[in-house]
Each structure stands twice: as structure tokens, then as C-alpha cells.
Design a protein around this motif. Structure first.
Motif, short mmCIF file in Angstrom:
data_model
loop_
_atom_site.label_atom_id
_atom_site.label_comp_id
_atom_site.label_asym_id
_atom_site.label_seq_id
_atom_site.Cartn_x
_atom_site.Cartn_y
_atom_site.Cartn_z
N SER A 171 0.84 -1.34 -0.11
CA SER A 171 -0.04 0.28 0.14
C SER A 171 0.82 1.24 0.14
CB SER A 171 -0.89 0.10 1.25
OG SER A 171 -1.61 1.21 1.25
N PRO A 172 0.50 2.28 -0.73
CA PRO A 172 1.33 3.58 -0.63
C PRO A 172 1.00 4.28 0.68
CG PRO A 172 -0.66 3.90 -1.89
CD PRO A 172 -0.84 2.46 -1.66
N ASP A 173 -0.11 3.86 1.66
CA ASP A 173 -0.30 4.60 2.68
C ASP A 173 0.29 3.78 3.93
OD1 ASP A 173 -1.91 6.63 1.53
OD2 ASP A 173 -3.65 5.34 1.46
N PRO A 174 0.87 4.35 5.22
CA PRO A 174 1.13 3.60 6.16
C PRO A 174 0.19 2.89 6.78
CG PRO A 174 0.83 5.75 6.78
CD PRO A 174 0.54 6.05 5.15
N GLY A 175 0.62 1.86 7.63
CA GLY A 175 -0.42 1.16 8.48
C GLY A 175 -0.29 1.66 9.75
N VAL A 176 -1.24 1.60 10.54
CA VAL A 176 -1.11 1.91 11.80
C VAL A 176 -1.83 0.78 12.79
CG1 VAL A 176 -1.39 3.65 13.77
CG2 VAL A 176 -0.89 4.27 11.46
N GLY A 177 -1.67 0.61 13.79
CA GLY A 177 -2.38 -0.32 14.75
C GLY A 177 -2.03 -0.30 16.45
N VAL A 178 -2.96 -0.93 17.05
CA VAL A 178 -2.62 -1.29 18.38
C VAL A 178 -2.84 -2.76 18.44
CG1 VAL A 178 -3.29 -1.01 20.72
CG2 VAL A 178 -3.29 1.21 19.06
N ARG A 179 -1.67 -3.35 18.94
CA ARG A 179 -1.80 -4.77 19.27
C ARG A 179 -2.13 -5.10 20.68
NH1 ARG A 179 2.80 -5.66 17.50
NH2 ARG A 179 4.07 -6.18 19.41
N PHE A 180 -3.23 -5.77 20.89
CA PHE A 180 -3.77 -5.79 22.23
C PHE A 180 -2.98 -7.17 22.90
CE2 PHE A 180 -6.38 -2.95 20.30
CZ PHE A 180 -6.98 -2.01 21.38
N PRO A 181 -3.01 -7.26 24.42
CA PRO A 181 -2.44 -8.54 24.97
C PRO A 181 -3.64 -9.88 24.77
CG PRO A 181 -2.43 -6.67 26.55
CD PRO A 181 -3.08 -6.16 25.16
N SER A 182 -3.02 -10.75 24.64
CA SER A 182 -3.93 -11.77 24.35
C SER A 182 -5.24 -11.90 25.17
CB SER A 182 -3.44 -13.39 24.77
OG SER A 182 -2.18 -13.54 23.85
N GLY A 183 -6.39 -11.99 24.53
CA GLY A 183 -7.76 -12.04 25.24
C GLY A 183 -8.27 -10.57 25.54
N LEU A 184 -7.52 -9.41 25.55
CA LEU A 184 -8.20 -8.43 25.87
C LEU A 184 -9.26 -7.69 24.84
CD1 LEU A 184 -8.53 -6.03 27.87
CD2 LEU A 184 -6.73 -5.24 26.90
N LEU A 185 -8.91 -7.67 23.32
CA LEU A 185 -9.69 -7.06 22.50
C LEU A 185 -10.99 -7.76 22.44
CD1 LEU A 185 -9.86 -4.80 20.65
CD2 LEU A 185 -8.89 -6.17 18.91
N PRO A 186 -11.17 -8.97 22.25
CA PRO A 186 -12.61 -9.60 22.43
C PRO A 186 -13.55 -9.08 23.47
CG PRO A 186 -10.90 -11.36 21.87
CD PRO A 186 -10.33 -10.10 22.38
N HIS A 187 -12.76 -8.98 24.70
CA HIS A 187 -13.64 -8.42 25.78
C HIS A 187 -14.02 -7.12 25.76
CE1 HIS A 187 -14.72 -7.64 29.79
NE2 HIS A 187 -13.98 -6.59 29.77
N LEU A 188 -13.13 -6.27 25.15
CA LEU A 188 -13.68 -5.03 24.77
C LEU A 188 -14.89 -4.79 23.66
CD1 LEU A 188 -10.01 -3.14 24.71
CD2 LEU A 188 -11.57 -3.48 26.61
N LEU A 189 -14.49 -5.52 22.81
CA LEU A 189 -15.54 -5.27 21.55
C LEU A 189 -16.76 -6.28 21.68
CD1 LEU A 189 -13.12 -5.96 18.67
CD2 LEU A 189 -13.62 -3.83 19.58
N GLY A 190 -16.85 -7.21 22.88
CA GLY A 190 -17.99 -7.89 22.93
C GLY A 190 -18.24 -8.94 22.06
N VAL A 191 -17.39 -9.73 21.38
CA VAL A 191 -17.50 -10.55 20.36
C VAL A 191 -16.68 -11.87 20.55
CG1 VAL A 191 -15.92 -9.39 18.91
CG2 VAL A 191 -17.67 -11.25 17.84
N PRO A 192 -17.03 -13.14 20.33
CA PRO A 192 -16.11 -13.95 20.66
C PRO A 192 -14.77 -13.80 19.57
CG PRO A 192 -18.56 -14.94 20.82
CD PRO A 192 -18.21 -13.50 20.23
#
Length: 242
Positions: free
Chosen positions: A56-77
Motif C-alpha cells: 500500500s502507498p499509505d502507512p499502516g497503524v495499529g494497536v496490538r492488544f494483549p492476548s484475550g483483551l480485545l474480544p472483551h472490549l468489543l464484546g465478540v467471541p
């Protein structure tokens, strides 16, 4: 090119930036990410195999969450997102995702952190068993010993893993063990010693597990880890040029 910093808001999370001038692959790392890519905010699900990333010509940006945390925050398995990249509004709805609409990539990392803090405030603290399981597996504790330490049956532990990690604890343990092996290899430890220290039967077992999880021989991962160690550290789910 890749850079990262520890999150200032979410313990154990990492904010990363990358420029993808060529296509490549992201290797399984036991984590989930929020990603800004080509103007879209995506949820990067848990991988059990290499995931192809286009240039991609654009940069990629992200946050990598500790194992198990993001599903809790999003409320999805987590298992619903396994080996996939899904627009955030498809996961939490357009209204909840609206705060991240139209982001400038320069602001995306901080915006993701603020979004996660707000979701954590609404969702409450994650199940401490999830954190305990992830930490023990990351240290190399056997799945049987994790079950004994947490008081969970094998079936309950598998359900916990599927919901919060995207797969059972045995799969997560294998991914995290290979990461430990890569870390040792980056420090110049011989592969035979790496295999022994990480609990593989022998070096051949390490090589088989490397091919099974990443599709690549451990020698190639070793070269990448050593090169990264000499320059800017790559993420555990690193993008490698195809």
C-alpha cells in the motif's frame, strides 16, 4: 519499515506503525489488533496461519492488544474473527465505530488507545482467569498445569480459549512457544539449545512446528529475527516482505 511503542493507556498493548512498500505476510502471534489500513479501521482477528498483506502507498497503524483483551472490549467471541480482518463497524456497529471514522493515520494510534479505554470503562475489568491463562501459557506452563492452577476443566479451558483467544489453549501455547524460540534465536542462541529451552522434543520438532504454524522453516525465522534484532524490532506478528 516498522516502529512500535508501548501503549500509554492500555497495559501490555503496543502501538505500531509500518510502511508496506511490498506485499508480505503476518505471522500468528496470539494477539488481536485494531488496524488503520487504507482509510478503513479493521479488527485483525487471531491467526492460526500466515495472513497475506498487500502493499500500500499509505502507512499502516495499529494497536496490538494483549492476548484475550480485545474480544472483551468489543464484546465478540474471538473465534468469530479467526484468520480474518473485519471492518470495525461490522463488529460493534456503525454508531460505536463512528468515533474512529475519518481518522488521519497520524492520529490513529492515539485514537485507538482512547477508544479502548472507553470500551474498557464500559465493559469493566476482564475475567482474571483469561489474563492468568495467557500469562502462564506465555511462560511455557503446560495446558494441563494451567487447568490445574485455574481450577478449570479441560472443556471449560477450551471454551475460555475459544472465546477470548480465538482457539483452544493448546494452539495458543504452540504459537507463544514459537515466539519464545524466535526471541532466543534473535539473541544468537543455537537452534538445538533453543529447542531444548523451549520444551521441544528436539530440533526437528522445532522445525516441524515452525512449518506448521508459519509455513516457513525455523532457519528463515531465525534469519528474520536476527536481522530485526540488528535494526528496528519487528512485531511478534511481523510483516515480512514476500
Amino acid at each position: 519499515m516498522y516502529s512500535e511503542r508501548p501503549s500509554r493507556e492500555i497495559p501490555g498493548a503496543v502501538v505500531w506503525h509500518t510502511v508496506r512498500s511490498a506485499g508480505g505476510t503476518v505471522l500468528p502471534d496470539g494477539c488481536m489488533d485494531l488496524v488503520w489500513r487504507d482509510g478503513t479501521v479493521l479488527v485483525a482477528g487471531p491467526d492460526t496461519e500466515p495472513f497475506t498483506v498487500a502493499a500500500s502507498p499509505d502507512p499502516g497503524v495499529g494497536v496490538r492488544f494483549p492476548s484475550g483483551l480485545l474480544p472483551h472490549l468489543l464484546g465478540v467471541p474471538a473465534a468469530h474473527l479467526r484468520n480474518d480482518r473485519v471492518p470495525l463497524d461490522d463488529v460493534v456497529g456503525q454508531r460505536a465505530a463512528a468515533v474512529l471514522t475519518g481518522l488521519d493515520p497520524a492520529d490513529a494510534g492515539a485514537a485507538f488507545e482512547s477508544f479502548a479505554v472507553a470500551r474498557l470503562r464500559d465493559a469493566g475489568a476482564p475475567d482474571p482467569a483469561v489474563t492468568a491463562v495467557a500469562r502462564m501459557l506465555a511462560r511455557g506452563v503446560s495446558v494441563a498445569d494451567v487447568a490445574a492452577a485455574t481450577g478449570l476443566s479441560a472443556r471449560a479451558l477450551h471454551r475460555l480459549g475459544s472465546r477470548h483467544f480465538g482457539y483452544g489453549p493448546k494452539t495458543l501455547a504452540g504459537i507463544l512457544r514459537l515466539q519464545r524460540a524466535q526471541t532466543l534465536a534473535a539473541q544468537g542462541v543455537p537452534s538445538a539449545v533453543v529447542a531444548a529451552d523451549c520444551g521441544y522434543v528436539d530440533q526437528a520438532h522445532l522445525i516441524r512446528e515452525s512449518r506448521r504454524i508459519t509455513g516457513r522453516p525455523f532457519g528463515e525465522l531465525r534469519q528474520d529475527a536476527s536481522a530485526a534484532n540488528r535494526s528496528t524490532p519487528l512485531p511478534s506478528g511481523s510483516v515480512t516482505v514476500a
